[in-house]
Write an enzyme that holds these catalytic residues in place. Sequence first.
Site, PDB file in Angstrom:
ATOM      1  N   ASP A  77       0.826  -1.205   0.000  1.00 50.37           N
ATOM      2  CA  ASP A  77       0.000   0.000   0.000  1.00 50.37           C
ATOM      3  C   ASP A  77       0.865   1.262   0.000  1.00 50.37           C
ATOM      4  OD1 ASP A  77      -2.716   1.215   0.451  1.00 50.37           O
ATOM      5  OD2 ASP A  77      -1.708   1.966   2.242  1.00 50.37           O
ATOM      6  N   GLU A 126       1.002  -0.455  -5.128  1.00 49.17           N
ATOM      7  CA  GLU A 126      -0.167   0.411  -5.257  1.00 49.17           C
ATOM      8  C   GLU A 126       0.359   1.845  -5.355  1.00 49.17           C
ATOM      9  OE1 GLU A 126      -3.491   3.001  -3.755  1.00 49.17           O
ATOM     10  OE2 GLU A 126      -1.795   2.452  -2.502  1.00 49.17           O
TER      11      GLU A 126
HETATM   12  C1  GLC Z   1      -4.047   3.521  -0.304  1.00 44.43           C
HETATM   13  C2  GLC Z   1      -5.429   2.942  -0.097  1.00 44.43           C
HETATM   14  C3  GLC Z   1      -6.337   4.015   0.401  1.00 44.43           C
HETATM   15  C4  GLC Z   1      -5.791   4.552   1.698  1.00 44.43           C
HETATM   16  C5  GLC Z   1      -4.340   4.993   1.560  1.00 44.43           C
HETATM   17  C6  GLC Z   1      -3.678   5.208   2.899  1.00 44.43           C
HETATM   18  O1  GLC Z   1      -4.025   4.479  -1.278  1.00 44.43           O
HETATM   19  O2  GLC Z   1      -5.894   2.380  -1.286  1.00 44.43           O
HETATM   20  O3  GLC Z   1      -7.649   3.546   0.574  1.00 44.43           O
HETATM   21  O4  GLC Z   1      -6.569   5.644   2.120  1.00 44.43           O
HETATM   22  O5  GLC Z   1      -3.548   4.019   0.902  1.00 44.43           O
HETATM   23  O6  GLC Z   1      -3.397   3.992   3.526  1.00 44.43           O
END
Ligand code: GLC
Length: 628
Positions: free
Chosen positions: A265, A307
């Site tokens: 993430d 991500e």
């Molecule tokens: C990523 C997740 C999102 C979250 C962020 C902080 O972008 O997809 O939902 O708010 O990380 O953890």
Amino acid sequence: MKATNTLKQLHERQSIYSKEISLLFYELYGDRPQAKEAFHKLTSCIEKLFGERPKKLVKLDEERSINKNWLLSEQHVGMALYVDRFAENLVGLVDKLDYLDDLGVNCVHLMPIMKRRKGESDGGYAVADFLKVDPLFGKNSDLTKLGNELKKRDQLLLLDFVMNHTADDHEWVKKAKAGDEFYQDFFLMYDDRTVPDAFEQNLLEVFAETHPGNFTFDEDAQKWVFTTFHSYQWDLNYKNPHVFIAMLENICRLSNFGADIIRVDAPAFMWKKMGTTSQNLDEVHVLLQLLRACMNIIAPGVALLSEAIVAPHEIMKYYGTGDKTGKECQLSYNAMTMALLWDTVATQNNRLMLAAQTSMPSKPLGTTWLNYVRCHDDIGLGYDDEHIRKAGFDPFMHRQYLIRYLVGEEGHSNARGARYMYNPKTKDARISGAGASLIGLEKAIAKNDEAAIDQAIRHFVTLHGIVLSLGGFPMLYYGDEQAMMNDYSYLHKEDQKHDNRWMHRPLYNEETFDFVKNKGTHQYKMFSQLQYLIGLRKQLPEFADYNNIQFWNIGNEQILAYTRTREHKTILVIANLSNRIQMISSDDLKEIHQFFNYYYEDVITEERLFENSPYFKLEPYQLRWVRN
Ligand code: GLC
């Protein structure tokens, strides 16, 4: 070390990766005091984690090191879901695996399920314990059981790992708050505003509307803490090698629940440097390469998904560059294509899609995209300005048009979305909303317009059909398989009402699963058409991702056309992006005939094209997969 994970295996892997690990480690941490001690700690930690790897996963690791391209297969189709909102808990999810099977889904991405912060937790992205399943979802043993059940069914498990930050009630935070200096160095904490103010000069804001700024004052510690996201999500200090080692332990132990893919993430934010935006810095890539290299010894069969929802040319770097090409993450979110799909919805043309796709460099062989129509987050209109200009639009005006279209403010718009994180100064915004509402189903149902309902479903199926055929790992978003629409109940919930992303995070109940059995419903139409396309995808090896895609400009802006060629066989994917019938002439495809020798068969409708006519027809939003 357990006898099952042999020393021979360990030594073999060490002989390949140890040098790289050492180089990467010293590149990041060489100038830290006691770097050498930290390195020794890392090497013994790797051996310990190797020993902890469950036997059956070691076997899988070995298999995947032979079948290196396992991720690229056309057989994969995933779905991202919130366990509690889809099936109540992990035990309930096991019961729902047949439903997913029936659809053709064979990989489940569980949104965060590890112990979360009490109260608001950003949908679980504020993690209080990386290794304990939150009681909301069940026990650790339930996750192990789910992992085993999926393996039995030959299905994949994708778990989230929130690597950039912890919740403000994580044990490390508690120790830091209490003055423990070892743990204070796990975070970025400052006595006064001097450093934060200097940082803020160049930083951007992720949640500008609800959590402005990147620092939070902590009363207990009497310090300013780096918090890129919400004030309760404390950024980890990866300049400290002990943070890396501790998080390596967490990611490997999480993998041992049977994860095949780990979603890293928000990696873009993991390294901070004064005077920069502290996003996508070179050190982030070194850190991810180090992580990959360590995992190549401990758990080589686990793929990493980055991500990084960042500019298109930055996303590519998460696969690794230079002599590290292909040695970072194996999968990346194809946020660009996702946003381009929504551009085609708003414009009904291919201009930006073609400008962007034809300018993208190829990714390293062996890596793949995670392709998607919607996910749990907002849609960022993060196109490259250059691509927008190349498509013949002005970047600012075009984005403003897209925003107005997607929130339903343009007269001809069918979309029912909402602005997310609107910035009144720049008029910039991202978009929230369920895919089905953005595509026009909500409006069509409100008007009780059967034809419009069918058209919206057809359009939504076509977007999915594109994602299923693009080259990559298609990841559906739960709710979309039934064309579920915006859920406005979040507005009445204390912990959700400030975050309109909850409008597209649907809540299922037992009845929901029955909708798709009922032939007359739009849910059935969506589910069955999607199920059909998924089934077809799995029979078409051309759809495996060997960078075997070519986009075509066939002289009609309303048409999206690309070919997928593998081992002398080609599929032409051709979609009508508009709400009007389009006729395709043989001449339009003159450059494509070379693959087809004038034999065209649409595998979706099972029609032979150009058989008795020099034209074929595409209904509004129709998709064809044409085989030679
Ligand atoms: C990523 C997740 C999102 C979250 C962020 C902080 O972008 O997809 O939902 O708010 O990380 O953890």
